[in-house]
Design a protein around this motif. Structure first.
Motif, short mmCIF file in Angstrom:
data_model
loop_
_atom_site.label_atom_id
_atom_site.label_comp_id
_atom_site.label_asym_id
_atom_site.label_seq_id
_atom_site.Cartn_x
_atom_site.Cartn_y
_atom_site.Cartn_z
N GLN A 41 0.70 -1.20 -0.08
CA GLN A 41 -0.16 0.16 -0.15
C GLN A 41 1.09 1.36 0.04
N GLN A 42 2.01 1.34 0.72
CA GLN A 42 2.89 2.49 0.76
C GLN A 42 3.44 2.78 -0.53
N VAL A 43 3.89 1.63 -1.29
CA VAL A 43 4.51 1.68 -2.59
C VAL A 43 3.44 2.23 -3.63
N ALA A 44 2.36 1.69 -3.51
CA ALA A 44 1.01 2.12 -4.28
C ALA A 44 0.66 3.70 -4.33
N ASN A 45 0.83 4.06 -2.85
CA ASN A 45 0.55 5.64 -2.63
C ASN A 45 1.76 6.39 -3.06
N LEU A 46 3.06 5.84 -3.03
CA LEU A 46 3.97 6.55 -3.64
C LEU A 46 3.75 6.81 -5.09
N GLU A 47 3.51 5.78 -5.71
CA GLU A 47 3.37 5.67 -7.41
C GLU A 47 2.16 6.63 -7.61
N ALA A 48 1.20 6.39 -6.95
CA ALA A 48 0.05 7.47 -7.01
C ALA A 48 0.69 8.91 -6.99
N SER A 49 1.24 9.16 -5.99
CA SER A 49 1.70 10.74 -5.70
C SER A 49 2.73 10.96 -6.88
N LEU A 50 3.60 10.10 -7.32
CA LEU A 50 4.53 10.48 -8.43
C LEU A 50 3.92 10.41 -9.99
N GLY A 51 2.73 9.85 -10.08
CA GLY A 51 2.02 9.50 -11.13
C GLY A 51 2.82 8.74 -12.18
N MET A 52 3.71 7.68 -11.42
CA MET A 52 4.13 6.79 -12.55
C MET A 52 4.46 5.43 -11.63
N VAL A 53 4.45 4.46 -12.34
CA VAL A 53 4.68 3.09 -11.65
C VAL A 53 6.13 2.96 -11.82
N LEU A 54 6.40 2.40 -10.43
CA LEU A 54 7.96 2.16 -10.23
C LEU A 54 8.21 0.54 -10.26
N PHE A 55 7.56 -0.20 -10.32
CA PHE A 55 7.60 -1.61 -10.13
C PHE A 55 6.73 -2.36 -11.46
N ASP A 56 7.26 -3.48 -11.77
CA ASP A 56 6.67 -4.58 -12.45
C ASP A 56 6.29 -5.56 -11.52
N ARG A 57 5.23 -5.91 -11.27
CA ARG A 57 4.65 -6.97 -10.45
C ARG A 57 4.34 -8.14 -11.23
N ASN A 58 4.95 -9.12 -10.75
CA ASN A 58 4.85 -10.51 -11.65
C ASN A 58 4.72 -11.43 -10.41
N GLY A 59 3.48 -11.64 -9.64
CA GLY A 59 3.17 -12.22 -8.64
C GLY A 59 4.09 -11.98 -7.39
N PRO A 60 4.92 -12.88 -6.85
CA PRO A 60 5.74 -12.12 -5.62
C PRO A 60 6.96 -11.64 -5.96
N LYS A 61 7.32 -11.76 -7.24
CA LYS A 61 8.58 -11.15 -7.80
C LYS A 61 8.49 -9.62 -8.27
N LEU A 62 9.30 -8.97 -8.00
CA LEU A 62 9.33 -7.54 -8.23
C LEU A 62 10.57 -7.01 -9.45
#
Length: 308
Positions: A41-62
């Motif tokens: 949730q913290q990372v999702a909030n960070l991405e929302a505030s920056l307006g860009m995706v920081l990670f590709d999420r593939n199951g448990p792997k980042l």
């Protein structure tokens, strides 16, 4: 009005840095003592505030995206500086001038520490803290890891070219053949092959070719099985002092044993290593007053060639 309106919350930044470094929300959660859902949730909030995706999420792997790779180094440095500043304040309070000196183990114990009292006499307001700085064999350039260890300067061995650091040459490394007095019974006028034949050659395991290089430099045939091996020079020094065999050691590291008679140089044939010893200063510490005082003192100490 916030003084830094674009700066995200610290918890979100810590969550992103830990997840990026560890490659997993679960491992980041374990390190920060929260739940994986909280990290996500913290990372999702960070991405929302920056307006860009920081990670590709593939199951448990980042996997870091380009934006994440660009953001991470500066963020990590900032968090490291916050940690260092907090540690200094909590440990030492206000007003102390502390200088953290990283040094190779034997160089610190055999060369630096016996001279350090002179630095303290000149600068009683600076408190030196000596820590071990090991050679880094993980990279081709064997870069000293000063930043992670939060060291102000380092006394290190190499070719003098390290990224993002100033290197002041201290001295070359001249290796000499030494032994416990009485170990060599041959006539000193004998040729070198005769002089060392039958002797146990002690080996520095991080420089396994040193005896071969010495032999090539002086036309000496090195034959027979090598003797016991030791990872560090301080171990090799003690083995030679104990009479376990002959050793090839940097002269600068054995002035004490030579002076007190626990070691002797057994021949005039030396070996100069292409590397040298340097004082290394990270770019962000070059202008620190404590660093400048230590650099000036150390370079004078070397130029004066003062004996212990």
């Amino acid at each position: 009005m916030a003084l830094r309106p674009t700066t995200p919350p610290l918890n979100a930044l810590r969550a992103f840095e830990a997840a990026a470094r560890l490659g997993s929300f679960a491992r980041a959660a374990n390190e920060l003592s929260v739940t994986p859902g909280a990290i996500s949730q913290q990372v999702a909030n960070l991405e929302a505030s920056l307006g860009m995706v920081l990670f590709d999420r593939n199951g448990p792997k980042l996997a870091l995206r380009e934006a994440g790779r660009a953001y991470l180094p500066s963020l990590r440095r900032a968090l490291d500086e916050i940690e260092a500043a907090t540690l200094d304040l909590v440990t030492h309070g206000v007003g102390e001038r502390r200088l953290v000196i990283g040094a190779l183990h034997t160089l610190a114990s055999s060369w630096l520490i016996p001279r350090l009292k002179r630095f303290q006499n000149e600068h009683p307001d600076i408190r030196p803290v000596i820590e071990t700085l090991a050679l880094n064999f993980a990279t081709p350039e064997r870069s000293p890891d000063l930043a992670t260890r939060q060291m102000d300067v380092g006394l290190y061995f190499g070719d003098g070219t390290w990224k993002d650091a100033r290197a002041d040459k201290l001295f070359n490394e001249i290796q000499v053949v030494v032994a416990k007095p009485g170990t060599i019974t041959s006539d000193p006028s004998d040729d070198l092959t005769t002089l060392i034949s039958g002797q146990t050659r002690l080996i520095h395991t991080t420089r396994p070719k040193a005896w071969h290089d010495w032999g090539q430099a002086h036309g000496v045939t090195i034959s027979g099985a090598p003797g016991p091996g030791f990872e560090h020079f301080f171990m090799l020094i003690e083995a030679a002092k104990a009479g376990m065999g002959i050793a090839l050691l940097p002269r600068v590291l054995i002035e004490g044993p030579l002076a007190d008679g626990t070691l002797e140089i057994v021949c005039d044939a030396t070996l100069q290593n292409p590397g040298a010893y340097y004082l290394i200063t990270p770019q962000n510490r070059i202008d620190a007053p404590e660093v400048g005082a230590f650099r000036d003192w150390l370079l004078r100490e070397v130029a004066d060639n003062t004996q212990v």
